[in-house]
Design a protein around this motif. Structure first.
Motif, PDB file in Angstrom:
ATOM      1  N   TRP A   1     -17.708  -2.101-103.310  1.00 36.10           N
ATOM      2  CA  TRP A   1     -17.193  -0.964-104.088  1.00 36.10           C
ATOM      3  C   TRP A   1     -16.086  -0.242-103.322  1.00 36.10           C
ATOM      4  O   TRP A   1     -15.043   0.105-103.878  1.00 36.10           O
ATOM      5  CB  TRP A   1     -18.343  -0.017-104.397  1.00 36.10           C
ATOM      6  CG  TRP A   1     -17.921   1.316-104.942  1.00 36.10           C
ATOM      7  CD1 TRP A   1     -17.598   1.616-106.233  1.00 36.10           C
ATOM      8  CD2 TRP A   1     -17.781   2.536-104.186  1.00 36.10           C
ATOM      9  NE1 TRP A   1     -17.251   2.944-106.350  1.00 36.10           N
ATOM     10  CE2 TRP A   1     -17.353   3.533-105.106  1.00 36.10           C
ATOM     11  CE3 TRP A   1     -17.965   2.880-102.850  1.00 36.10           C
ATOM     12  CZ2 TRP A   1     -17.107   4.847-104.712  1.00 36.10           C
ATOM     13  CZ3 TRP A   1     -17.716   4.183-102.456  1.00 36.10           C
ATOM     14  CH2 TRP A   1     -17.302   5.155-103.380  1.00 36.10           C
ATOM     15  N   GLN A   2     -16.299  -0.020-102.029  1.00 33.60           N
ATOM     16  CA  GLN A   2     -15.311   0.685-101.222  1.00 33.60           C
ATOM     17  C   GLN A   2     -14.011  -0.120-101.117  1.00 33.60           C
ATOM     18  O   GLN A   2     -12.914   0.452-101.002  1.00 33.60           O
ATOM     19  CB  GLN A   2     -15.881   0.960 -99.826  1.00 33.60           C
ATOM     20  CG  GLN A   2     -15.110   1.996 -99.006  1.00 33.60           C
ATOM     21  CD  GLN A   2     -13.914   1.417 -98.284  1.00 33.60           C
ATOM     22  OE1 GLN A   2     -13.943   0.256 -97.870  1.00 33.60           O
ATOM     23  NE2 GLN A   2     -12.859   2.212 -98.113  1.00 33.60           N
ATOM     24  N   ALA A   3     -14.124  -1.447-101.176  1.00 32.67           N
ATOM     25  CA  ALA A   3     -12.937  -2.306-101.130  1.00 32.67           C
ATOM     26  C   ALA A   3     -12.186  -2.331-102.454  1.00 32.67           C
ATOM     27  O   ALA A   3     -11.160  -3.010-102.577  1.00 32.67           O
ATOM     28  CB  ALA A   3     -13.339  -3.716-100.725  1.00 32.67           C
ATOM     29  N   GLY A   4     -12.705  -1.618-103.461  1.00 32.66           N
ATOM     30  CA  GLY A   4     -12.018  -1.517-104.743  1.00 32.66           C
ATOM     31  C   GLY A   4     -12.454  -2.531-105.778  1.00 32.66           C
ATOM     32  O   GLY A   4     -11.805  -2.677-106.828  1.00 32.66           O
TER      33      GLY A   4
ATOM     34  N   ALA B   1     -23.309   5.260 -95.629  1.00 30.37           N
ATOM     35  CA  ALA B   1     -22.870   6.631 -95.929  1.00 30.37           C
ATOM     36  C   ALA B   1     -21.391   6.803 -95.617  1.00 30.37           C
ATOM     37  O   ALA B   1     -20.658   7.480 -96.360  1.00 30.37           O
ATOM     38  CB  ALA B   1     -23.708   7.621 -95.125  1.00 30.37           C
ATOM     39  N   GLY B   2     -20.931   6.179 -94.531  1.00 32.78           N
ATOM     40  CA  GLY B   2     -19.525   6.258 -94.183  1.00 32.78           C
ATOM     41  C   GLY B   2     -18.640   5.616 -95.225  1.00 32.78           C
ATOM     42  O   GLY B   2     -17.566   6.139 -95.577  1.00 32.78           O
TER      43      GLY B   2
ATOM     44  N   LEU C   1     -12.277  -1.174 -90.830  1.00 30.79           N
ATOM     45  CA  LEU C   1     -13.280  -0.292 -91.423  1.00 30.79           C
ATOM     46  C   LEU C   1     -12.721   1.127 -91.484  1.00 30.79           C
ATOM     47  O   LEU C   1     -11.955   1.529 -90.597  1.00 30.79           O
ATOM     48  CB  LEU C   1     -14.565  -0.296 -90.579  1.00 30.79           C
ATOM     49  CG  LEU C   1     -15.357  -1.600 -90.512  1.00 30.79           C
ATOM     50  CD1 LEU C   1     -16.523  -1.461 -89.535  1.00 30.79           C
ATOM     51  CD2 LEU C   1     -15.869  -2.015 -91.884  1.00 30.79           C
ATOM     52  N   PRO C   2     -13.079   1.906 -92.503  1.00 32.28           N
ATOM     53  CA  PRO C   2     -12.610   3.298 -92.559  1.00 32.28           C
ATOM     54  C   PRO C   2     -13.215   4.112 -91.418  1.00 32.28           C
ATOM     55  O   PRO C   2     -14.328   3.832 -90.958  1.00 32.28           O
ATOM     56  CB  PRO C   2     -13.104   3.774 -93.925  1.00 32.28           C
ATOM     57  CG  PRO C   2     -14.238   2.880 -94.275  1.00 32.28           C
ATOM     58  CD  PRO C   2     -13.911   1.546 -93.666  1.00 32.28           C
ATOM     59  N   TRP C   3     -12.471   5.146 -90.971  1.00 30.99           N
ATOM     60  CA  TRP C   3     -12.936   5.928 -89.826  1.00 30.99           C
ATOM     61  C   TRP C   3     -14.273   6.597 -90.095  1.00 30.99           C
ATOM     62  O   TRP C   3     -15.035   6.886 -89.171  1.00 30.99           O
ATOM     63  CB  TRP C   3     -11.888   6.975 -89.426  1.00 30.99           C
ATOM     64  CG  TRP C   3     -11.671   8.069 -90.457  1.00 30.99           C
ATOM     65  CD1 TRP C   3     -10.720   8.110 -91.424  1.00 30.99           C
ATOM     66  CD2 TRP C   3     -12.427   9.278 -90.591  1.00 30.99           C
ATOM     67  NE1 TRP C   3     -10.828   9.250 -92.176  1.00 30.99           N
ATOM     68  CE2 TRP C   3     -11.873  10.000 -91.679  1.00 30.99           C
ATOM     69  CE3 TRP C   3     -13.510   9.814 -89.904  1.00 30.99           C
ATOM     70  CZ2 TRP C   3     -12.376  11.230 -92.095  1.00 30.99           C
ATOM     71  CZ3 TRP C   3     -14.008  11.049 -90.320  1.00 30.99           C
ATOM     72  CH2 TRP C   3     -13.458  11.745 -91.397  1.00 30.99           C
ATOM     73  N   GLN C   4     -14.602   6.823 -91.376  1.00 35.19           N
ATOM     74  CA  GLN C   4     -15.873   7.465 -91.705  1.00 35.19           C
ATOM     75  C   GLN C   4     -17.073   6.617 -91.276  1.00 35.19           C
ATOM     76  O   GLN C   4     -18.179   7.140 -91.114  1.00 35.19           O
ATOM     77  CB  GLN C   4     -15.947   7.746 -93.207  1.00 35.19           C
ATOM     78  CG  GLN C   4     -14.990   8.831 -93.704  1.00 35.19           C
ATOM     79  CD  GLN C   4     -13.637   8.263 -94.114  1.00 35.19           C
ATOM     80  OE1 GLN C   4     -13.260   7.165 -93.699  1.00 35.19           O
ATOM     81  NE2 GLN C   4     -12.917   9.003 -94.942  1.00 35.19           N
TER      82      GLN C   4
ATOM     83  N   GLY D   1     -14.827   6.357 -99.880  1.00 37.16           N
ATOM     84  CA  GLY D   1     -14.448   6.147-101.262  1.00 37.16           C
ATOM     85  C   GLY D   1     -13.656   4.847-101.432  1.00 37.16           C
ATOM     86  O   GLY D   1     -13.278   4.204-100.458  1.00 37.16           O
ATOM     87  N   PRO D   2     -13.387   4.471-102.678  1.00 40.99           N
ATOM     88  CA  PRO D   2     -12.689   3.206-102.949  1.00 40.99           C
ATOM     89  C   PRO D   2     -11.298   3.177-102.318  1.00 40.99           C
ATOM     90  O   PRO D   2     -10.575   4.168-102.338  1.00 40.99           O
ATOM     91  CB  PRO D   2     -12.592   3.163-104.481  1.00 40.99           C
ATOM     92  CG  PRO D   2     -13.660   4.078-104.949  1.00 40.99           C
ATOM     93  CD  PRO D   2     -13.774   5.149-103.905  1.00 40.99           C
TER      94      PRO D   2
END
Length: 298
Positions: A29-32, A290-291, A239-242, A296-297
């Motif tokens: 999902w985060q990858a869109g 959670a990160g 990976l996103p910083w979150q 988000g996407p």
């Protein structure tokens, strides 16, 4: 009989499978990628059946080999002990393992028919691992160390991501490797109380071959590597910083490691640290999840 089958399935440990699929779905999902509810439910069912099958087969084979009669069980190691109390449930346990494995195979073939054949490159070795884990893998120390992690990290998490996203990304690989290291450590530490019993039935996992104290060093190395992979993934932008939320699990590691080295050769005092290890193996992926949600996407 339902109670006995739930015992050999080790229902209280199936949360790890749910977490792996949830992390794969969140990463997709985060990858869109759009999520198909049907595909998500199917890969979840396959993951649970795979976990039930390997658990039930392990219970049956350990009962038949006599290992169950030698093991000193803890809440986190040594099996459920169900077949010691209810030996008449041995063959139902075997049937549970076989039927669960057939459901895994059927689900995988259906997905390959609906999507494409390529996820079978993960599915076929996964089925082989379920079948051979207790009888064969436990006799090869390095393979025994990595096999549980590969089962959950690569075959389950990465395979689920492949089905849900339609391809494999570098981020999915990183998450799979982190989970591989965590789950390999989970089973490594759970072998500490079983060294004497396992040796008597011919097993050759790492705590038997190099000893508990050196195995504690291997545990530390794998755990450190998982955090280094996370940091490298964020620095490189994979990976996103979150996802650095995962570093919050270091608090558990700081509690666990000193006790592990202090009591490595006193397995009767390790139960608390086995519990912390189970918690770490769940908390770290949950923080990564959670990160990804926070990011988000893409």
């Amino acid at each position: 009989m339902l109670k006995q089958l739930c015992g050999v399935a080790r229902l209280n440990f199936l949360s790890l499978s749910l977490l792996c699929v949830a992390l794969a779905a969140t990463a997709s999902w985060q990858a869109g990628q759009g999520l198909s509810v049907g595909s998500l439910l199917l890969v979840t069912a396959i993951a649970l059946c795979a976990h039930i099958s390997v658990n039930a087969l392990n219970e049956y084979q350990d009962f038949k080999s006599g290992l169950d009669f030698l093991t000193k069980r803890t809440p986190f190691s040594g099996g459920s002990g169900t077949l010691i109390t209810y030996p008449e449930a041995a063959y139902p346990a075997l049937w549970l393992a076989v039927i669960s494995l057939l459901l895994v195979i059927s689900g995988g073939l259906y997905l390959s028919y609906q999507l494409n054949w390529q996820p079978l490159l993960i599915g076929i070795p996964g089925v082989a691992l379920i079948y051979g884990y207790t009888r064969y893998v436990n006799r090869w120390p390095l393979l025994c160390l990595l096999a549980p992690g590969l089962g959950f990290g690569v075959f389950m998490l990465l395979g689920s991501y492949w089905v849900l996203a339609g391809s494999i990304s570098a981020g999915a690989w990183l998450l799979a490797l982190i989970v591989t290291l965590l789950v390999s450590n989970l089973l490594l530490l759970n072998q500490f109380p079983d060294v004497e019993a396992d040796r008597q039935v011919g097993r050759r996992h790492l705590p038997i071959v190099i000893g508990r104290r050196h195995s504690a060093s291997v545990y530390t190395l794998l755990l450190l590597l998982s955090y280094l992979l996370l940091i490298a993934g964020v620095i490189s932008g994979i990976l996103p910083w979150q996802c650095l939320l995962g570093l919050l699990s270091l608090g558990l590691a700081v509690k666990l490691l000193p006790g592990l080295f202090r009591y490595a050769d006193k397995p009767e005092q390790l139960s608390r640290y086995l519990g912390l290890n189970v918690l770490l193996c769940h908390l770290y992926p949950l923080l990564l999840l959670a990160g990804l949600l926070w990011a988000g996407p893409a």
